[in-house]
Design a protein around this motif. Structure first.
Motif, PDB file in Angstrom:
ATOM      1  N   VAL A   3     -23.205 106.065  68.747  1.00 46.04           N
ATOM      2  CA  VAL A   3     -23.082 104.774  69.418  1.00 46.04           C
ATOM      3  C   VAL A   3     -21.739 104.656  70.116  1.00 46.04           C
ATOM      4  CG1 VAL A   3     -22.917 102.274  69.033  1.00 46.04           C
ATOM      5  CG2 VAL A   3     -24.704 103.601  67.902  1.00 46.04           C
ATOM      6  N   VAL A  17     -26.397  99.407  74.990  1.00 45.49           N
ATOM      7  CA  VAL A  17     -26.712  99.400  73.567  1.00 45.49           C
ATOM      8  C   VAL A  17     -27.213  98.009  73.198  1.00 45.49           C
ATOM      9  CG1 VAL A  17     -25.801  99.743  71.249  1.00 45.49           C
ATOM     10  CG2 VAL A  17     -24.957 101.134  73.137  1.00 45.49           C
ATOM     11  N   SER A  18     -28.287  97.957  72.422  1.00 43.53           N
ATOM     12  CA  SER A  18     -28.843  96.669  72.021  1.00 43.53           C
ATOM     13  C   SER A  18     -27.837  95.886  71.195  1.00 43.53           C
ATOM     14  CB  SER A  18     -30.144  96.871  71.231  1.00 43.53           C
ATOM     15  OG  SER A  18     -29.880  97.567  70.030  1.00 43.53           O
ATOM     16  N   SER A  19     -28.077  94.591  71.085  1.00 40.99           N
ATOM     17  CA  SER A  19     -27.145  93.720  70.369  1.00 40.99           C
ATOM     18  C   SER A  19     -27.000  94.108  68.905  1.00 40.99           C
ATOM     19  CB  SER A  19     -27.602  92.266  70.492  1.00 40.99           C
ATOM     20  OG  SER A  19     -28.921  92.120  69.974  1.00 40.99           O
ATOM     21  N   CYS A  20     -28.089  94.684  68.342  1.00 46.12           N
ATOM     22  CA  CYS A  20     -28.013  95.102  66.947  1.00 46.12           C
ATOM     23  C   CYS A  20     -27.350  96.462  66.785  1.00 46.12           C
ATOM     24  CB  CYS A  20     -29.399  95.124  66.323  1.00 46.12           C
ATOM     25  SG  CYS A  20     -30.508  96.363  67.040  1.00 46.12           S
ATOM     26  N   GLY A  21     -27.113  97.150  67.895  1.00 49.04           N
ATOM     27  CA  GLY A  21     -26.464  98.450  67.832  1.00 49.04           C
ATOM     28  C   GLY A  21     -27.363  99.586  67.424  1.00 49.04           C
ATOM     29  N   ARG A  22     -28.684  99.362  67.355  1.00 46.50           N
ATOM     30  CA  ARG A  22     -29.600 100.398  66.865  1.00 46.50           C
ATOM     31  C   ARG A  22     -30.424 101.050  67.973  1.00 46.50           C
ATOM     32  NH1 ARG A  22     -33.202  97.957  62.282  1.00 46.50           N
ATOM     33  NH2 ARG A  22     -33.866 100.145  62.240  1.00 46.50           N
ATOM     34  N   PHE A  23     -30.442 100.471  69.168  1.00 53.60           N
ATOM     35  CA  PHE A  23     -31.316 100.972  70.232  1.00 53.60           C
ATOM     36  C   PHE A  23     -30.557 101.084  71.542  1.00 53.60           C
ATOM     37  CE2 PHE A  23     -33.851  98.355  67.331  1.00 53.60           C
ATOM     38  CZ  PHE A  23     -34.757  99.298  66.856  1.00 53.60           C
ATOM     39  N   GLU A  25     -31.227 100.433  75.456  1.00 49.93           N
ATOM     40  CA  GLU A  25     -32.152  99.680  76.298  1.00 49.93           C
ATOM     41  C   GLU A  25     -31.935 100.029  77.770  1.00 49.93           C
ATOM     42  OE1 GLU A  25     -32.334  95.596  73.631  1.00 49.93           O
ATOM     43  OE2 GLU A  25     -30.918  95.733  75.304  1.00 49.93           O
TER      44      GLU A  25
END
Length: 497
Positions: A3, A17-23, A25
């Motif tokens: 990340v 990077v998604s707001s949750c940090g896992r994906f 986009e």
């Protein structure tokens, strides 16, 4: 740790990077990939049921390239001036053809002049570019009913073919105005049906690998939508002349009829081509002007009788997909037309389509509102069909043995593209990634007079490899050599596909 290597918000125009940090986009829509697709399961009609050996297959493209004399700011007011410039569009047109590398390529609305090298001789420019890749061609310009043409640049049709795939046999120019003039029963009718200068072209080719004969026919019918009876008369003349050419080469000569028919599915033109007959009661057989009569076509009807033709043709796209494309022509104001006008017709008794090239979605085309655009250099979209010969007996095997295929250097297809790749020389392999594709549209007519650029300004000249600078209308100048793949990966969002 991964990340940490990815771009932060605002650092990349493509991903975040998604707001949750896992994906990860995408900021833009996933690129739309156009592919050569086989028949849809359950579709009835003449089509291929099994894989076809490459040596017995060939591809046919039809493409209305939008003549420069019709590509004006008045006709396409919502399109950037640089996009309308012929030099910019020509580069995209040539790259599109070379990307698909069709064995036969039928072009409509290709502007040409009486002699090579004259101003506006775009046929010569395209022919030279394709000749460098092994294409030969024949060409015919619009002809008046007295058999003469114009002293200046005018619209015409061309049939190109790969010399490695086909051998030229003969060709016939199909000049519709003189034909309909001579077939009319009186002078008022002759003046009416003979006023359109549209033409057709039939080129007889011998398939190098099999020895089979293919009659490639292309035409561009009148755009007088208020008088579809004229379009019916024109296509009837094309069909009869094409049948005469095919008859000279025996029953196993397969006819492929391509072009811009300026007619929708369900029209009188479409019914005549695909069913072989159109009745005088069909609404499109009605002649608006009083006292006029449909030309007489001898045993094939006319002059108040039903029209018929000896060819039995079917639509390749309808045979493979179960329907025609939703649109092949997509324009903005003032015409604002969206619909299917272009077709690839074939003889099921001799040929069968095995694949067709899918068209871009409406979302993709609307990315720049309408056609033409920076990705698509014409207001029409090209169609591409892969054919096989319908029969393969001992005679065909003997012919294949007598016509050994020419060795070819095959460049692998671009990942995700369903085509067969490019037939290029070794020196051209590095250029494969630069090849792109796009579409088209047209309105057949006389030389349009009118300023190309508003207020008399000069259009920008998008030279190959030129830097991006301000243009006549304040938008950046476009370089077709730097454009992304508009068709093979026609993006409905991203500029960086």
């Amino acid at each position: 740790r991964v990340v940490e290597l990815l771009p932060r918000a605002g650092e990349s125009p493509l991903v975040r990077v998604s707001s949750c940090g896992r994906f990860v986009e995408r900021l833009e829509a996933t690129p739309e990939v156009r592919q050569m697709v086989p028949p849809v399961p359950g579709v009835s009609g003449p089509r291929a049921e099994a894989p076809v050996p490459d040596e017995s297959a060939f591809t046919v493209m039809t493409y209305n390239v939008l003549a420069d004399m019709l590509c004006t700011c008045e006709q396409f007011p919502g399109v950037a001036v640089e996009v309308l410039d012929w030099r910019y569009r020509r580069a995209l047109i040539v790259k599109e053809v070379l990307f698909h590398c069709p064995d036969v390529c039928c072009l409509q609305e290709l502007q040409g002049t009486p002699a090579a090298g004259m101003d506006g001789d775009h046929r010569g420019e395209v022919a030279r570019a394709l000749a460098a890749r092994g294409y030969d061609h024949r060409y015919v310009r619009k002809v008046k009913r007295d058999g003469t043409s114009w002293a200046h640049a005018q619209i015409g049709n061309a049939v190109f073919w790969r010399a490695a795939a086909f051998e030229y046999v003969e060709h016939d120019d199909i000049c519709l105005a003189p034909l309909l003039n001579s077939a009319s029963v009186d002078e008022p009718s002759a003046a009416h049906f003979g006023r359109g200068a549209q033409v057709g072209l039939a080129v007889v080719l011998r398939h190098s690998a099999t020895g089979r004969v293919v009659v490639a026919v292309t035409t561009h019918l009148s755009c007088n939508f208020q008088e579809p009876c004229t379009q019916i008369a024109q296509v009837q003349a094309v069909l009869i002349e094409a049948s005469k050419v095919a008859a000279r080469h025996g029953p196993r000569a397969g006819v492929v009829l391509c072009g811009d028919f300026n007619s929708m599915p369900g029209s009188g033109v479409y019914e005549l081509v695909t069913s072989g007959v159109v009745l005088p009661t069909h609404p499109h057989m009605h002649i608006n002007a009083a006292g006029l009569t449909m030309p007489a076509f001898g045993d094939h009807g006319g002059a108040g009788r039903a029209l018929s033709h000896p060819l039995r043709l079917a639509s390749a796209y309808n045979a493979v997909l179960g329907q025609e494309p939703l649109f092949t022509n997509f324009t903005g104001p003032p015409s604002s037309f969206v619909g299917t006008l272009d077709y690839v017709f074939f003889q099921p008794s001799c040929l069968r389509p095995t694949h067709v090239l899918t068209l871009p979605s409406e979302d993709t085309v609307r990315k720049e509102r309408c056609l033409p655009s920076s990705r698509f250099p014409s207001d029409h979209l090209p169609l591409l069909t892969r054919f096989a010969f319908a029969d393969a007996g001992p005679e065909a095997a003997a012919a294949r043995a007598a016509h050994e295929p020419v060795p070819r250097i095959q460049v692998p297809p671009v990942p995700g593209h369903g085509g067969a790749g490019l037939d290029l020389g070794a020196e051209g392999a590095e250029e494969a990634e630069d090849m792109l594709i796009s579409p088209k549209r047209s309105r057949d007519g006389e030389l349009l007079k009118g300023a190309r650029v508003a207020n008399g300004a000069s259009p920008a000249t998008p030279a190959q490899g030129a830097s991006t600078e301000g243009s006549a209308n304040g938008s950046p100048a476009l370089d077709p050599s730097a454009a992304p793949f508009p068709f093979h990966a026609a993006v409905s969002g991203s500029q960086g596909d």
